[in-house]
Design an enzyme around this catalytic site. Structure first.
Site, PDB file in Angstrom:
ATOM      1  N   CYS A  18       0.815  -1.227   0.000  1.00 38.80           N
ATOM      2  CA  CYS A  18       0.000   0.000   0.000  1.00 38.80           C
ATOM      3  C   CYS A  18       0.844   1.271   0.000  1.00 38.80           C
ATOM      4  O   CYS A  18       0.390   2.327  -0.433  1.00 38.80           O
ATOM      5  CB  CYS A  18      -0.944   0.016   1.195  1.00 38.80           C
ATOM      6  SG  CYS A  18      -2.045  -1.390   1.171  1.00 38.80           S
ATOM      7  N   HIS A  61      -3.821   7.058   1.059  1.00 40.22           N
ATOM      8  CA  HIS A  61      -4.052   5.722   0.491  1.00 40.22           C
ATOM      9  C   HIS A  61      -5.468   5.293   0.875  1.00 40.22           C
ATOM     10  O   HIS A  61      -5.884   5.441   2.027  1.00 40.22           O
ATOM     11  CB  HIS A  61      -3.019   4.745   1.043  1.00 40.22           C
ATOM     12  CG  HIS A  61      -3.424   3.312   0.880  1.00 40.22           C
ATOM     13  ND1 HIS A  61      -3.778   2.793  -0.347  1.00 40.22           N
ATOM     14  CD2 HIS A  61      -3.572   2.308   1.789  1.00 40.22           C
ATOM     15  CE1 HIS A  61      -4.115   1.525  -0.176  1.00 40.22           C
ATOM     16  NE2 HIS A  61      -4.006   1.206   1.098  1.00 40.22           N
ATOM     17  N   ASN A  76     -10.040  -0.858  -2.180  1.00 39.12           N
ATOM     18  CA  ASN A  76      -8.621  -0.630  -1.898  1.00 39.12           C
ATOM     19  C   ASN A  76      -7.807  -1.219  -3.056  1.00 39.12           C
ATOM     20  O   ASN A  76      -7.793  -2.430  -3.255  1.00 39.12           O
ATOM     21  CB  ASN A  76      -8.284  -1.324  -0.573  1.00 39.12           C
ATOM     22  CG  ASN A  76      -6.831  -1.155  -0.160  1.00 39.12           C
ATOM     23  OD1 ASN A  76      -5.976  -0.808  -0.969  1.00 39.12           O
ATOM     24  ND2 ASN A  76      -6.549  -1.427   1.105  1.00 39.12           N
TER      25      ASN A  76
END
Ligand code: UT7
Length: 335
Positions: A114, A262, A292
């Protein structure tokens, strides 16, 4: 001293939209649970035979190159961040060099999940500062959908992730008002297994073991996440690394024009927003539409924010990420 800025941005998402209701037809979940816990309403899943991690990255890159107004032969270096490469090796950087028909420039693969795009931007910034390169293609791309456990067993992970790619051309800046001011990177490997995909790997679970055992209950090749532990660490580390970046530049949260976090969970982004006292106009979220997308989430969100006129030349933009590793980081820039 040279400085770097983002000269062009692009993104690509697969055309296949998968809603929460679609997922609740195949696993025991509900639109209500997913929306309440994560803010996600739908995500994109790659179309088999069409989309790969590399192909999505290439499509995003084409847009970024065109918007940067450069010729592809002016690209000096490729940096590709992903946790879902097409091949175990080689990494997708070289596939981009081939598929975009670039000169035989260097291609670096970043393995920071991430935080991958933040790490990649930091590396690009250093190469431009040193004078080694002038235009660097930075890509974050993920194809999660083929690696998720789409049964009720895997629901706490599989409802969260989506596919897509974002790309940036990071170039030498000639304008004092447009430059990356600083980047800040961290890691804490003590928690490596709290968010991980263990196999196939050369550590605990060899490919030969998996083939020999042929065990349908073997979970080592499925992504594992200790959700609540990751959540608690995320809110702390996001806050710390944004504060660190602001303090390093003598700035405060009131100087932020746009924070692009993020897109891990809307609740995390909302927590950070309220902690720093930011308005809705100062934080860009799109997890509702894409879930995500790990290394792709920041470049997709930043591109969208720019396309909508929410981020403009010279704005103080903060990027921040946290994820598997654990790794986390921030970028402070005058966009
Ligand atoms: O991008 C990298 C960084 N990642 C993150 O930052 C993610 C951080 N973590 C999270 O976002 C949250 O922990 C999740 C959204 C993953 C999970 O939310 P949670 O509030 O921590 O739920 P939980 O895992 O504690 O599960 C609560 C309940 C459990 O049932 P019981 O034991 O209370 O009966 C789960 O079995 O919810 C159940 N559950 C589900 N129910 C419906 C778990 N997944 C689902 C699901 N649908 N998809």
């Amino acid at each position: 001293m040279n400085s770097a800025y983002i000269k062009g941005l692009g993104y690509y998402v697969p055309e296949q939209v998968v809603t929460n209701d679609d997922l609740s037809k195949i696993i025991e979940t509900s639109d209500e649970w997913i929306t309440e816990r994560t803010g996600i309403k739908e995500r994109r899943f790659a179309v088999k035979g069409k989309d790969t991690t590399t192909s999505m990255g290439v499509e995003a890159a084409k847009v970024a190159i065109e918007r940067a107004g450069i010729d592809k032969d002016e690209i000096d270096f490729i940096i590709f961040a992903t946790l879902s490469p097409d091949y175990y090796f080689p990494g997708p950087g070289v596939l981009v060099q081939r598929d975009l028909g670039l000169k035989t420039v260097g291609a670096l693969d970043v393995r920071n999940q991430c935080s991958g795009f933040v790490y990649a931007i930091s590396v690009a910034d250093q190469y431009i500062r040193s004078g080694m390169y002038k235009n660097i293609l930075v890509i974050g791309s993920e194809l999660h959908s083929q690696g998720l456990d789409m049964t009720t067993r895997g629901r706490s992970v599989s409802v969260i992730f989506g596919d897509g790619a974002g790309a940036a051309i990071v170039s030498k800046s000639e304008d004092e008002n447009r430059k990356i001011l600083s980047t800040h990177l961290h890691s804490e490997g003590a928690h490596a297994e709290e968010l991980a995909l263990i196999a196939p790997g050369m550590g605990k679970r060899w490919v030969t073991d998996i083939l020999k055992d042929n065990d349908p209950n073997d979970e080592s090749y499925l992504p594992h996440m200790n959700g609540q532990f990751v959540f608690k660490n995320a809110v702390v580390r996001f806050s710390e690394v944004i504060k660190e970046g602001l303090a390093y530049n003598g700035l405060t949260s009131s100087d932020i024009d746009m924070l692009v976090p993020h897109q891990a969970n809307l609740r995390i982004a909302q927590f950070i927003q309220s902690k720093f006292g930011l308005s809705d106009d100062q934080v860009y979220n799109n997890i509702m539409h894409y879930g995500n997308t790990t290394a792709a989430s920041i470049p997709i969100a930043l591109t969208e924010a720019w396309e909508k006129g929410k981020v403009n030349a010279g704005d103080l933009v903060v990027l921040a990420a946290f994820g598997s590793g654990f790794t986390w980081g921030s970028v402070i820039m005058k966009f």
